[in-house]
Motif scaffolding. Structure first.
Motif, short mmCIF file in Angstrom:
data_model
loop_
_atom_site.label_atom_id
_atom_site.label_comp_id
_atom_site.label_asym_id
_atom_site.label_seq_id
_atom_site.Cartn_x
_atom_site.Cartn_y
_atom_site.Cartn_z
N VAL A 113 -36.66 11.71 35.50
CA VAL A 113 -37.40 12.90 35.94
C VAL A 113 -38.86 12.51 36.19
O VAL A 113 -39.54 12.03 35.29
CB VAL A 113 -37.33 14.02 34.88
N HIS A 114 -39.33 12.71 37.41
CA HIS A 114 -40.72 12.45 37.74
C HIS A 114 -41.45 13.72 38.16
O HIS A 114 -42.67 13.76 38.21
CB HIS A 114 -40.83 11.41 38.87
N ASN A 115 -40.69 14.76 38.47
CA ASN A 115 -41.27 16.06 38.82
C ASN A 115 -40.74 17.09 37.83
O ASN A 115 -39.63 17.59 37.97
CB ASN A 115 -40.88 16.43 40.25
N MET A 116 -41.52 17.40 36.80
CA MET A 116 -41.07 18.31 35.76
C MET A 116 -41.63 19.73 35.95
O MET A 116 -41.92 20.44 35.00
CB MET A 116 -41.43 17.79 34.37
N ALA A 117 -41.75 20.12 37.23
CA ALA A 117 -42.27 21.45 37.52
C ALA A 117 -41.32 22.55 37.03
O ALA A 117 -41.76 23.56 36.47
CB ALA A 117 -42.51 21.60 39.03
N ALA A 118 -40.02 22.35 37.24
CA ALA A 118 -39.05 23.36 36.80
C ALA A 118 -39.08 23.51 35.28
O ALA A 118 -39.02 24.63 34.75
CB ALA A 118 -37.65 22.99 37.27
N GLU A 119 -39.17 22.38 34.56
CA GLU A 119 -39.21 22.45 33.10
C GLU A 119 -40.49 23.13 32.61
O GLU A 119 -40.46 23.88 31.63
CB GLU A 119 -39.13 21.04 32.51
N THR A 120 -41.61 22.89 33.30
CA THR A 120 -42.86 23.55 32.92
C THR A 120 -42.74 25.06 33.09
O THR A 120 -43.23 25.83 32.26
CB THR A 120 -44.02 23.00 33.75
N GLY A 121 -42.09 25.48 34.19
CA GLY A 121 -41.85 26.91 34.37
C GLY A 121 -40.96 27.47 33.27
O GLY A 121 -41.18 28.58 32.77
N ALA A 122 -39.97 26.69 32.85
CA ALA A 122 -39.09 27.14 31.77
C ALA A 122 -39.84 27.21 30.44
O ALA A 122 -39.60 28.11 29.63
CB ALA A 122 -37.89 26.20 31.66
N PHE A 123 -40.76 26.26 30.20
CA PHE A 123 -41.58 26.33 28.99
C PHE A 123 -42.46 27.58 28.98
O PHE A 123 -42.65 28.21 27.93
CB PHE A 123 -42.46 25.08 28.87
#
Length: 597
Positions: A226-236
Motif C-alpha cells: 500500500v502506497h496510497n492510504m487515502a481510503a484508510e485515512t478516510g476510514a480512520f
C-alpha cells in the motif's frame, strides 16, 4: 484545578465547535486530493502489431479483450473472428498470456494450437481464426498513443493542453493524519469534560489507540503493498466519529467497539495480503462462496432472534452478526478477473449464488441486509456483464418475489405503517424517528458538543446504531455529518477512477461493489433516520455502534485499497525484443477505449 475546570466548561466548547469543523474539513480535503488527483496515469505496456503492420495498437491495460464485438478493447471487424475471441493479459511477473474465451476459430501461437496457461514472448506470432498479430515491445508506442492528439489544432484542444500543464495540488496523508490527531485530541477532551468519571479510563484508552494506530499502520503499509492510504485515512476519520458517538450514546460499550476496530484492522491487513495474489484469489473464490452460504445457513438454524430478526449468534462471551462478515465473502466471490468472466460466463452461477444468500437473509427476517445484498448483486452483474436488459429483468423478478413474500407475511407491511407519518404518533410508533429529527434540528451546523445531546440508548432505543446519524448531527453538527457522507462518496469516486491504472478488472469490480455498498447502506441509514425512507435497521458504516458492523466495514475497505494500490507487476517487465514490423497503409481493426478497467 477547579478554576481550570470552570474555564474549560465555560469556554472550551465555544472555540472547539469551530475547530472541529475546520480540522475535519482539512482532513477530508487532503483525503479527496489523494484519491482524486493521483499523479500516476496509464502507460503503454506493449504494442499489438496486426496484419504485418497494417495497424499498430498500444496496449495500456493489464487485461485487454480482443474480438469482433464493439465492446472489446481491440475490435477486429471480421466474421471469422468471434465476438469475444481472446483476452491478452499481463502476469504479475511482467510476462504476457493469451486466453481463448471459447471462440469458434481458436487461437494459434507460432503455428501451434493454444494450450492452457500458455505464456507468450515478444515477437511470437498469434493467429486468431487466421488473423495474424504480433506483440511487440513498447518502443515508440507513446507517439502512437498521442498521434491523434497532435492532429487536433482547435483552440479548445490548445486550451486544454495549457491547463493540463498546470500541476494540480496533491494531498498529503501525513498532513491529513496530523489534522485528524488534533481533531481526536479536542474530541477526547470534550467527551472527558462531560462524561461520567467511571468512563474516564475508557475514553483515555480509546482515543490513545486512535491517535497511535494510523501512524503504526502508515509505518507498515509498504509491506502490504500500500502506497496510497487515502481510503484508510478516510476510514480512520469515520471510525473516530464512531468512537465519539459511542462514547456519548453508549459509553458502556466503548471498549468493546474499540476491540472491533482492532479486529477490523487485522481482517483488513489479511485481506490485503490475499488480494495481492490474483491467482490465489481466483482459487479461493469457490471456497468463499461455500463458506458464506454455510455461515448463513448455520445462522438460520442456531441463531438468536432479536427484534424479529434471526441474524445473531450468541457465543456466550460475545454476540456476532454473521451477515456482516458475509458481505466480504459476497464481494470476494462475485468479482472476477476479465479472462475468467469471458471464459466461464459466470453470470448464471453468480445469480444462483446471490439468490441463495438473499433467500437465507429473507428467511432470517433481515430484510435491510437482504436489500443491501441485492443492490450489491445488481452492481456486480452490471460490472461483470454490462447487460442492462439482464439487470431490468432481475429487478422486475425481485419486485415480483417481494410482493409474493408480502402476501405470505403481511405483518412486514406493518413496519412501513409510520413511514412519512411519524409526527402523527409522536409518543408511539414514531417515537424513535421524531426524537432523531429533533436531535438533528437542535444540533444546527456546529452541534451541541460531544456528550451534550439527548439522543442516547438509555432514552431512545438504537440511538447509537440505527439512529446514529441523529446523534452525529445533534452533538457534532450537520457540517461534520456532511463531511462524513462525503467520505463515502470519495470511496466510490476513487474506486471508479482507479480503472486507468489498476492491474486487473477484479479490483475494479470488487472496489466499486464495496464502495457502492457503503454509500447505499449509509443512504438507507440516513434517510431512514430522517423518515425519507422507511427505517430498515441497517448500520452506518464505521460510525454505528456494533462490533460486527465495524469489523466488516474494515474488511470491505480492503477492496477499495487494492484498487487504489495494486497497479503494476511486482517486478520490472523484461521484454524480449522482436523484429520491427513493416508498416502498410491498410486500414484494419480499431482500438476502442476500455470501458472501466
Amino acid at each position: 484545578m477547579d478554576v481550570l475546570m470552570d474555564f474549560l466548561n465555560t469556554y472550551y466548547l465555544l472555540i472547539a465547535r469551530f475547530l472541529f469543523v475546520i480540522l475535519a474539513a482539512v482532513t477530508v480535503l487532503h483525503i479527496g486530493r489523494c484519491i482524486l488527483r493521483r499523479t500516476k496515469t496509464a502507460h503503454v505496456l506493449a504494442v499489438l502489431d496486426i496484419a504485418d503492420g497494417a495497424t499498430r495498437l498500444p496496449i495500456t491495460h493489464y487485461e485487454t479483450t480482443i474480438g469482433r464485438s464493439k465492446s472489446c478493447d481491440v475490435v477486429i471487424p471480421l466474421m471469422m473472428v468471434s465476438r469475444q475471441h481472446a483476452v491478452l493479459s499481463m502476469t504479475e511477473d511482467g510476462r504476457w498470456r493469451i486466453v481463448d474465451t471459447k471462440s469458434s476459430g481458436g487461437i494459434f501461437v507460432n503455428g501451434r494450437p493454444l494450450e492452457k496457461d500458455t505464456l507468450i514472448n515478444m515477437g511470437d506470432e498469434i493467429s486468431l481464426a487466421g488473423m495474424k498479430m504480433v506483440i511487440c515491445p513498447p518502443i515508440g508506442a507513446q507517439e502512437l498513443e498521442n498521434a491523434g492528439k497532435k492532429s487536433k489544432n482547435g483552440w479548445v484542444h490548445r486550451m486544454k493542453a495549457r491547463l493540463s500543464r498546470r500541476r494540480p495540488k496533491q494531498g498529503s496523508i501525513a498532513a491529513a493524519l496530523v489534522m485528524l490527531n488534533l481533531f481526536q485530541i479536542l474530541a477526547g477532551v470534550q467527551l472527558w469534560l462531560v462524561s461520567d468519571p467511571k468512563y474516564y479510563m475508557d475514553i483515555f484508552i480509546s482515543f490513545g489507540f486512535l491517535l497511535l494506530v494510523p501512524w503504526i499502520y502508515k509505518a507498515i503499509a509498504g509491506k502490504l503493498g500500500v502506497h496510497n492510504m487515502a481510503a484508510e485515512t478516510g476510514a480512520f476519520f469515520l471510525t473516530t466519529l464512531g468512537i465519539c458517538t459511542t462514547a456519548s450514546a453508549a459509553p458502556s460499550g466503548l471498549l468493546k467497539q474499540l476491540g472491533a476496530v482492532a479486529l477490523g484492522l487485522v481482517i483488513f491487513c489479511v485481506m490485503c495480503v490475499i488480494l495481492k495474489n490474483l491467482k490465489r484469489v481466483m482459487q479461493l473464490r469457490p471456497y468463499a462462496a461455500g463458506l458464506s452460504l454455510l455461515v448463513l445457513a448455520v445462522n438460520l438454524v442456531i441463531g438468536t432472534t432479536v427484534n424479529g430478526q434471526k441474524n445473531w449468534i450468541n457465543l456466550g462471551f460475545m454476540t456476532i452478526q454473521p451477515s456482516e462478515f458475509v458481505k466480504i465473502l459476497f464481494i470476494f466471490t462475485g468479482a472476477a478477473t476479465l479472462e475468467w468472466l469471458l471464459t466461464a460466463k459466470n453470470l448464471t452461477m453468480l445469480t444462483v449464488y446471490s439468490v441463495g444468500c438473499i433467500g437465507l437473509l429473507f428467511l432470517m427476517g433481515d430484510f435491510g441486509t437482504a436489500l443491501i445484498f441485492f443492490f450489491t448483486f445488481i452492481i456486480l452483474i452490471f460490472m461483470t456483464s454490462g447487460d442492462v436488459r439482464a439487470i431490468v429483468l432481475t429487478v422486475v423478478t425481485a419486485a415480483m418475489g417481494g410482493l409474493l413474500i408480502l402476501s405470505f407475511k403481511p405483518y412486514i407491511i406493518g413496519r412501513f405503517s409510520t413511514w412519512g407519518k411519524v409526527w402523527l404518533d409522536v409518543d408511539g410508533a414514531g417515537f424513535q424517528q421524531t426524537r432523531a429529527l429533533m436531535s438533528i434540528a437542535s444540533g444546527g451546523l456546529l452541534g451541541l458538543g460531544g456528550g451534550n445531546g439527548f439522543l442516547k440508548d438509555q432514552t431512545v432505543f438504537a440511538a447509537s446504531t440505527d439512529l446514529v446519524f441523529g446523534v452525529l448531527c445533534g452533538e457534532w453538527g450537520l457540517l461534520l455529518a456532511l463531511l462524513a457522507v462525503l467520505c463515502y462518496i470519495l470511496f466510490l469516486s476513487g474506486a471508479i477512477r482507479s480503472h486507468r491504472t489498476t492491474r486487473s478488472s477484479y479490483y475494479i469490480i470488487a472496489a466499486c461493489a464495496a464502495a457502492a455498498l457503503f454509500l447505499f447502506q449509509a443512504s438507507l441509514n440516513i434517510f431512514g433516520t430522517t423518515d425519507v425512507l422507511p427505517i430498515t435497521g441497517v448500520t452506518l458504516p464505521f460510525i454505528s455502534n456494533g462490533g460486527s458492523s465495524m469489523a466488516a466495514s474494515w474488511g470491505l475497505l480492503s477492496f477499495i485499497t487494492a484498487a487504489l494500490n495494486f497497479e503494476r507487476p511486482r517486478v520490472d517487465t523484461a521484454y524480449t525484443s522482436g523484429p520491427e514490423p513493416k508498416r502498410k497503409r491498410r486500414k484494419m481493426p480499431s482500438r476502442k477505449p476500455a470501458r472501466g478497467r
